[in-house]
Scaffold this motif. Sequence first.
Motif, short mmCIF file in Angstrom:
data_model
loop_
_atom_site.label_atom_id
_atom_site.label_comp_id
_atom_site.label_asym_id
_atom_site.label_seq_id
_atom_site.Cartn_x
_atom_site.Cartn_y
_atom_site.Cartn_z
N VAL A 504 48.33 32.30 47.03
CA VAL A 504 48.68 33.83 47.14
C VAL A 504 48.24 34.52 45.77
O VAL A 504 48.47 33.99 44.97
CB VAL A 504 50.28 33.60 47.26
N GLY A 505 47.62 35.68 46.06
CA GLY A 505 46.92 36.50 45.17
C GLY A 505 47.96 37.76 44.80
O GLY A 505 48.84 37.87 45.52
N LEU A 506 48.04 38.28 43.50
CA LEU A 506 48.78 39.44 43.19
C LEU A 506 47.81 40.37 42.81
O LEU A 506 46.92 40.41 42.10
CB LEU A 506 49.72 38.78 41.90
N MET A 507 48.06 41.55 43.43
CA MET A 507 47.29 42.93 43.12
C MET A 507 48.14 43.92 42.64
O MET A 507 49.00 44.24 43.59
CB MET A 507 46.29 43.30 44.23
N HIS A 508 47.84 44.68 41.72
CA HIS A 508 48.59 45.91 41.30
C HIS A 508 47.77 46.90 40.51
O HIS A 508 46.76 46.34 39.87
CB HIS A 508 50.01 45.76 40.64
N GLY A 509 48.16 48.22 40.06
CA GLY A 509 47.55 49.00 39.56
C GLY A 509 47.45 48.85 38.24
O GLY A 509 46.33 49.51 37.20
N ARG A 510 48.11 48.01 37.38
CA ARG A 510 48.02 47.61 36.08
C ARG A 510 46.73 46.74 35.67
O ARG A 510 46.59 46.42 34.46
CB ARG A 510 49.11 46.99 35.29
N LEU A 511 46.27 45.93 36.62
CA LEU A 511 45.32 45.09 36.52
C LEU A 511 43.93 45.66 36.04
O LEU A 511 43.66 46.92 36.37
CB LEU A 511 45.11 44.26 37.76
N LYS A 512 43.26 45.21 35.19
CA LYS A 512 42.21 45.63 34.73
C LYS A 512 40.99 45.69 36.16
O LYS A 512 41.21 44.92 36.93
CB LYS A 512 41.27 44.78 33.72
#
Length: 680
Positions: A504-512
């Motif tokens: 399971v991956g996690l993606m959000h706007g705060r990632l570089k």
Amino acid sequence: MRADTPVQYLKGVGPKTAEKFARLGVATVEDLLGLYPRRYVDYSDPAPVAAAPFDADTVVKAAVYSKRGAVRLPGGRTMVQVLAGDDSAALTLTWFNTHFAADSLRVGEEYFFEGRVRGTLTRREMANPTVRTPAQVEKTPLAAVYPQTEGLGSGQIARCVARALEEAQPLEEFLPPDFLTRFKLPGRWQAVRDIHRPASMAAAQAARRRLVFDELFTLQLGLGLLRSRGAAKASAVMKPADLAPFWASLPFAPTGAQRRAAGEICGDMTKTAPMNRLLQGDVGSGKTLVAAAAVYTAYKNGWQSALMAPTEILAAQHADTLDRLLGPFGVRVALLTGGMKAAARRTALAAIAAGEADLVVGTHAVIGEGVQFKALGLAVVDEQHRFGVRQRGLLAGKAAQPHVLVMSATPIPRTLALLVYGDLDISVLDELPPGRKAVKTYAVGGEKRRAMYGFLEKQIAAGRQVYIVCPLVEESDAENAGELAAVTTYYTEVAKALLPGRRVGLMHGRLKAKEKAAVMEDFKAGRLDALVSTTVIEVGVDVPNATVMVIENAERYGLSALHQLRGRVGRGAAESFCILVSDHGSEAVRDRLRFLCSTQDGFAIAKYDLEHRGPGDFFGDRQHGLPTLQLASLTTDTRTLAAAHASAAELLEADPALTAPEHRALAGQVQRLFGRTTFN
Ligand code: ADP
Ligand code: MG
């Protein structure tokens, strides 16, 4: 006191309050007077106490019979009670933790009280009512109610505005003198006073009409200035290119709609006037391919193209796709994003300036400082509703007026598009590529979450991939932090827990940027089974093996946004699903979600949104990229909008750069509305 005096110089406005106002964008007395009331409470027609409805805000007029001293309640609160009443019934007034209002009342006098009546048929009470004296009501029968935000209550704002109205010099009139008679508008100072303290509803309405006109007129002037800035320059005139080799190189046949749109676009590019065209097509209708055909034409004519996407993920994906489509013809594609390393950026910039990149794909970085094109002939803006006026203006300023193609899945009513974007041509992709199956859509409650994860598990076992979207609005930082915590918690405590052993991956706007790209790459390559994400994946992402889109808190989105998200699946041959999870019980929400389950037609969906939620979804503040309007609505104030549009065009005809001395105040207002945008 001058209008540009900072608010803290007003009596009664301390540094703390001034700071709160600053957070609302209110710095000066003029700004403060531009905080308009949301509604009015009418004190002119009070209800008899006996007839006051329970649990609704009501105004009554009652005499004070007696006052009781403050009582300390368990838990440390204090309570003051006053017995009052009129000919019809008695009324107990109660204030908690404050005694000022009660102290000001004199036994035997009559006052107006506004608040919520509660109690039984024989005993009526009102807690923390607002008090006004008959003299106050006589002077201003309609009391303004302001939106409470940033820790500022309506009463506090009202007091500060009242001070400003007393102390400020009348605000300068900036409309040309004949406008007031022509459009039957009150003068500016009159309107500002009347919107805050109207003598009657009619006066409030007249004031509103004038101020709405001001907003729309300055909006149209600003947009007109932005447009004319580019139009003076020459454009890239191209020769028609034969698209047959391009179509023949594709693994599939273009749809009729794609051919037609590409023809219209390439036709525009052969004209001397710069193209200004909107390509509208539902999610999955294949807009990218049409853009590629336009880039192909520009390339064959020796011009560079730029393509802007709203997110880095989408930019990277477009660079990839277009490289595959156009690389074989010799088109050199460069990716330019904000998150790039300095060295890579320098290399890309050099290639763009030297004309060694034929197509530059990127985010806002494409129009950033320091990006010099050798010969930019075509600019494509994908998912236009995410781009602001400011960016489009900047882009138009990049070259001797490139042809501009704007692509969007969100249908904009044509009349509005014309008023907001000027002389815009529209091409429509009204045909989906063959073989598309409808995405089966279900709305479920949170109690079904476990069962739903069982379904996800089955899909993953069959080799498919799934998206799970959690809300995270990329708004203010404070909000962002809280919601970031929410998506992270959901990721570990729900998704990972209910999909044990799955990747399971996690993606959000705060990632570089690099981290985002890596996660997306993993998902595309099938190294992740599920992707928990915020709406950063909303637009454009194309992973055909993904078959399920789960949207948590589905009630938080407009239907158009949900439809966009749903469009991330159903891109391959396998049957696809969209599951809308919501615990929101309201009938309206359930109706909305049910409607989405019943249709796949983006135009019908946008229409439903417009009718049921208002224009917020595609002309909402955040998405249309226009300056924020305080009062005016682009969908209901259409008559004023049309008048403002026509008179702005007329005025710019006479004074194209708005530099005539008699337009100085007007130009200042345009600048205020558009903030930091520069017009030259
Ligand atoms: P959108 O209009 O939402 O931007 P895309 O351009 O991302 O749509 O296209 C969606 C998918 O459809 C892509 O995978 C693309 O390769 C595919 N596609 C586009 N045109 C056709 C076509 N004529 N026939 C078959 N597949 C197509
Ligand atoms: Mg797209």
